[in-house]
Design a protein around this motif. Structure first.
Motif, PDB file in Angstrom:
ATOM      1  N   ILE A  73       0.844  -1.192   0.000  1.00 26.47           N
ATOM      2  CA  ILE A  73       0.000   0.000   0.000  1.00 26.47           C
ATOM      3  C   ILE A  73       0.880   1.243   0.000  1.00 26.47           C
ATOM      4  O   ILE A  73       0.576   2.233  -0.638  1.00 26.47           O
ATOM      5  CB  ILE A  73      -0.947  -0.004   1.216  1.00 26.47           C
ATOM      6  N   ASN A  74       1.986   1.155   0.702  1.00 25.84           N
ATOM      7  CA  ASN A  74       2.991   2.208   0.656  1.00 25.84           C
ATOM      8  C   ASN A  74       4.359   1.547   0.547  1.00 25.84           C
ATOM      9  O   ASN A  74       4.473   0.333   0.598  1.00 25.84           O
ATOM     10  CB  ASN A  74       2.884   3.141   1.876  1.00 25.84           C
ATOM     11  N   THR A  75       5.394   2.330   0.407  1.00 25.69           N
ATOM     12  CA  THR A  75       6.723   1.766   0.154  1.00 25.69           C
ATOM     13  C   THR A  75       7.310   1.069   1.371  1.00 25.69           C
ATOM     14  O   THR A  75       8.259   0.305   1.230  1.00 25.69           O
ATOM     15  CB  THR A  75       7.689   2.868  -0.316  1.00 25.69           C
ATOM     16  N   ASP A  76       6.776   1.306   2.573  1.00 22.94           N
ATOM     17  CA  ASP A  76       7.320   0.702   3.782  1.00 22.94           C
ATOM     18  C   ASP A  76       6.632  -0.602   4.170  1.00 22.94           C
ATOM     19  O   ASP A  76       7.076  -1.284   5.077  1.00 22.94           O
ATOM     20  CB  ASP A  76       7.206   1.680   4.959  1.00 22.94           C
ATOM     21  N   LEU A  77       5.557  -0.973   3.507  1.00 25.46           N
ATOM     22  CA  LEU A  77       4.780  -2.150   3.886  1.00 25.46           C
ATOM     23  C   LEU A  77       5.077  -3.329   2.965  1.00 25.46           C
ATOM     24  O   LEU A  77       5.061  -3.195   1.748  1.00 25.46           O
ATOM     25  CB  LEU A  77       3.288  -1.824   3.830  1.00 25.46           C
ATOM     26  N   ILE A  78       5.366  -4.477   3.586  1.00 28.36           N
ATOM     27  CA  ILE A  78       5.625  -5.716   2.838  1.00 28.36           C
ATOM     28  C   ILE A  78       4.656  -6.776   3.337  1.00 28.36           C
ATOM     29  O   ILE A  78       4.379  -6.865   4.525  1.00 28.36           O
ATOM     30  CB  ILE A  78       7.077  -6.178   3.040  1.00 28.36           C
ATOM     31  N   ILE A  79       4.147  -7.579   2.421  1.00 24.88           N
ATOM     32  CA  ILE A  79       3.230  -8.663   2.739  1.00 24.88           C
ATOM     33  C   ILE A  79       3.977  -9.983   2.555  1.00 24.88           C
ATOM     34  O   ILE A  79       4.682 -10.162   1.560  1.00 24.88           O
ATOM     35  CB  ILE A  79       2.007  -8.634   1.793  1.00 24.88           C
ATOM     36  N   SER A  80       3.808 -10.915   3.494  1.00 23.36           N
ATOM     37  CA  SER A  80       4.410 -12.243   3.348  1.00 23.36           C
ATOM     38  C   SER A  80       3.304 -13.293   3.297  1.00 23.36           C
ATOM     39  O   SER A  80       2.337 -13.232   4.043  1.00 23.36           O
ATOM     40  CB  SER A  80       5.374 -12.541   4.497  1.00 23.36           C
ATOM     41  N   ILE A  81       3.469 -14.239   2.369  1.00 23.14           N
ATOM     42  CA  ILE A  81       2.514 -15.328   2.158  1.00 23.14           C
ATOM     43  C   ILE A  81       3.300 -16.629   2.151  1.00 23.14           C
ATOM     44  O   ILE A  81       4.347 -16.721   1.503  1.00 23.14           O
ATOM     45  CB  ILE A  81       1.778 -15.162   0.810  1.00 23.14           C
ATOM     46  N   SER A 100      10.628  -1.050  10.986  1.00 29.63           N
ATOM     47  CA  SER A 100      10.458  -1.538  12.351  1.00 29.63           C
ATOM     48  C   SER A 100      11.781  -1.495  13.103  1.00 29.63           C
ATOM     49  O   SER A 100      12.858  -1.423  12.508  1.00 29.63           O
ATOM     50  CB  SER A 100       9.900  -2.961  12.349  1.00 29.63           C
ATOM     51  N   SER A 101      11.677  -1.576  14.409  1.00 32.34           N
ATOM     52  CA  SER A 101      12.871  -1.463  15.247  1.00 32.34           C
ATOM     53  C   SER A 101      13.668  -2.759  15.317  1.00 32.34           C
ATOM     54  O   SER A 101      14.803  -2.758  15.762  1.00 32.34           O
ATOM     55  CB  SER A 101      12.465  -1.039  16.663  1.00 32.34           C
ATOM     56  N   SER A 102      13.106  -3.873  14.903  1.00 39.22           N
ATOM     57  CA  SER A 102      13.829  -5.146  14.964  1.00 39.22           C
ATOM     58  C   SER A 102      14.866  -5.230  13.848  1.00 39.22           C
ATOM     59  O   SER A 102      14.769  -4.548  12.827  1.00 39.22           O
ATOM     60  CB  SER A 102      12.862  -6.323  14.882  1.00 39.22           C
ATOM     61  N   ALA A 103      15.846  -6.103  14.036  1.00 36.34           N
ATOM     62  CA  ALA A 103      16.920  -6.251  13.051  1.00 36.34           C
ATOM     63  C   ALA A 103      16.393  -6.802  11.733  1.00 36.34           C
ATOM     64  O   ALA A 103      16.796  -6.366  10.660  1.00 36.34           O
ATOM     65  CB  ALA A 103      18.005  -7.157  13.605  1.00 36.34           C
ATOM     66  N   ASN A 104      15.482  -7.761  11.803  1.00 36.32           N
ATOM     67  CA  ASN A 104      14.869  -8.325  10.609  1.00 36.32           C
ATOM     68  C   ASN A 104      13.387  -7.964  10.644  1.00 36.32           C
ATOM     69  O   ASN A 104      12.644  -8.482  11.473  1.00 36.32           O
ATOM     70  CB  ASN A 104      15.060  -9.842  10.564  1.00 36.32           C
ATOM     71  N   TYR A 105      12.953  -7.096   9.773  1.00 40.90           N
ATOM     72  CA  TYR A 105      11.571  -6.611   9.816  1.00 40.90           C
ATOM     73  C   TYR A 105      10.549  -7.708   9.538  1.00 40.90           C
ATOM     74  O   TYR A 105       9.392  -7.574   9.890  1.00 40.90           O
ATOM     75  CB  TYR A 105      11.356  -5.430   8.867  1.00 40.90           C
ATOM     76  N   LEU A 106      10.960  -8.830   8.937  1.00 35.45           N
ATOM     77  CA  LEU A 106      10.026  -9.930   8.688  1.00 35.45           C
ATOM     78  C   LEU A 106       9.698 -10.700   9.968  1.00 35.45           C
ATOM     79  O   LEU A 106       8.746 -11.470   9.998  1.00 35.45           O
ATOM     80  CB  LEU A 106      10.576 -10.878   7.634  1.00 35.45           C
ATOM     81  N   ASP A 107      10.490 -10.478  11.031  1.00 37.24           N
ATOM     82  CA  ASP A 107      10.207 -11.128  12.312  1.00 37.24           C
ATOM     83  C   ASP A 107       9.091 -10.439  13.079  1.00 37.24           C
ATOM     84  O   ASP A 107       8.511 -11.019  13.984  1.00 37.24           O
ATOM     85  CB  ASP A 107      11.463 -11.159  13.188  1.00 37.24           C
ATOM     86  N   GLU A 108       8.793  -9.202  12.742  1.00 39.88           N
ATOM     87  CA  GLU A 108       7.786  -8.414  13.454  1.00 39.88           C
ATOM     88  C   GLU A 108       6.561  -8.192  12.566  1.00 39.88           C
ATOM     89  O   GLU A 108       6.672  -7.644  11.480  1.00 39.88           O
ATOM     90  CB  GLU A 108       8.387  -7.073  13.872  1.00 39.88           C
ATOM     91  N   THR A 109       5.397  -8.608  13.049  1.00 39.85           N
ATOM     92  CA  THR A 109       4.158  -8.472  12.293  1.00 39.85           C
ATOM     93  C   THR A 109       3.389  -7.250  12.773  1.00 39.85           C
ATOM     94  O   THR A 109       3.223  -7.053  13.966  1.00 39.85           O
ATOM     95  CB  THR A 109       3.283  -9.726  12.478  1.00 39.85           C
TER      96      THR A 109
END
Length: 119
Positions: A73-81, A100-109
């Motif tokens: 929806i914006n450049t900062d949002l990623i969807i995982s399936i 996000s503040s975590s090292a790997n942004y895919l770890d934080e939903t």
């Protein structure tokens, strides 16, 4: 004759293989306060997707163990399936924030939702 049999075998193998790419039109729903709210419609075609709302940008699809929709929806949002879900008519997804503040942004939903195939 054996070449003809080989040709027919390869022909049927080609038709029986399932695609591992997202294709088609979907409605997407975002979960808010325990209820799913319908948003826009999305058209997927191999490695790109586009919203029906012309003001939202097109995005890219990355295929791997987990399918990632970049620039959702914006450049900062990623969807995982999950890869095994793309053959279903209803596909659950998770939203992640690149900032996000975590090292790997895919770890934080930061949210979740569903894609529902339009037939």
């Amino acid at each position: 004759m054996k070449y003809f049999a080989l040709l027919i075998t390869l022909f049927f193998i080609g038709f029986n293989q399932q695609t591992s790419h997202l294709n088609g039109r979907y409605q997407y729903f975002i979960e808010e306060d325990g209820a799913y709210i319908q948003k826009d419609k999305i058209t997927f075609k191999d490695s790109v997707f586009a919203f029906d709302n012309k003001y939202l940008p097109k995005g890219k699809i990355s295929y791997g163990n987990v399918i990632l929709l970049d620039n959702f929806i914006n450049t900062d949002l990623i969807i995982s399936i999950q890869k095994d879900q793309i053959t279903e008519d209803t596909i659950p997804f998770l939203m992640h924030d690149k900032n996000s503040s975590s090292a790997n942004y895919l770890d934080e939903t930061v949210g979740k939702g569903r894609l529902v195939r339009i037939k």
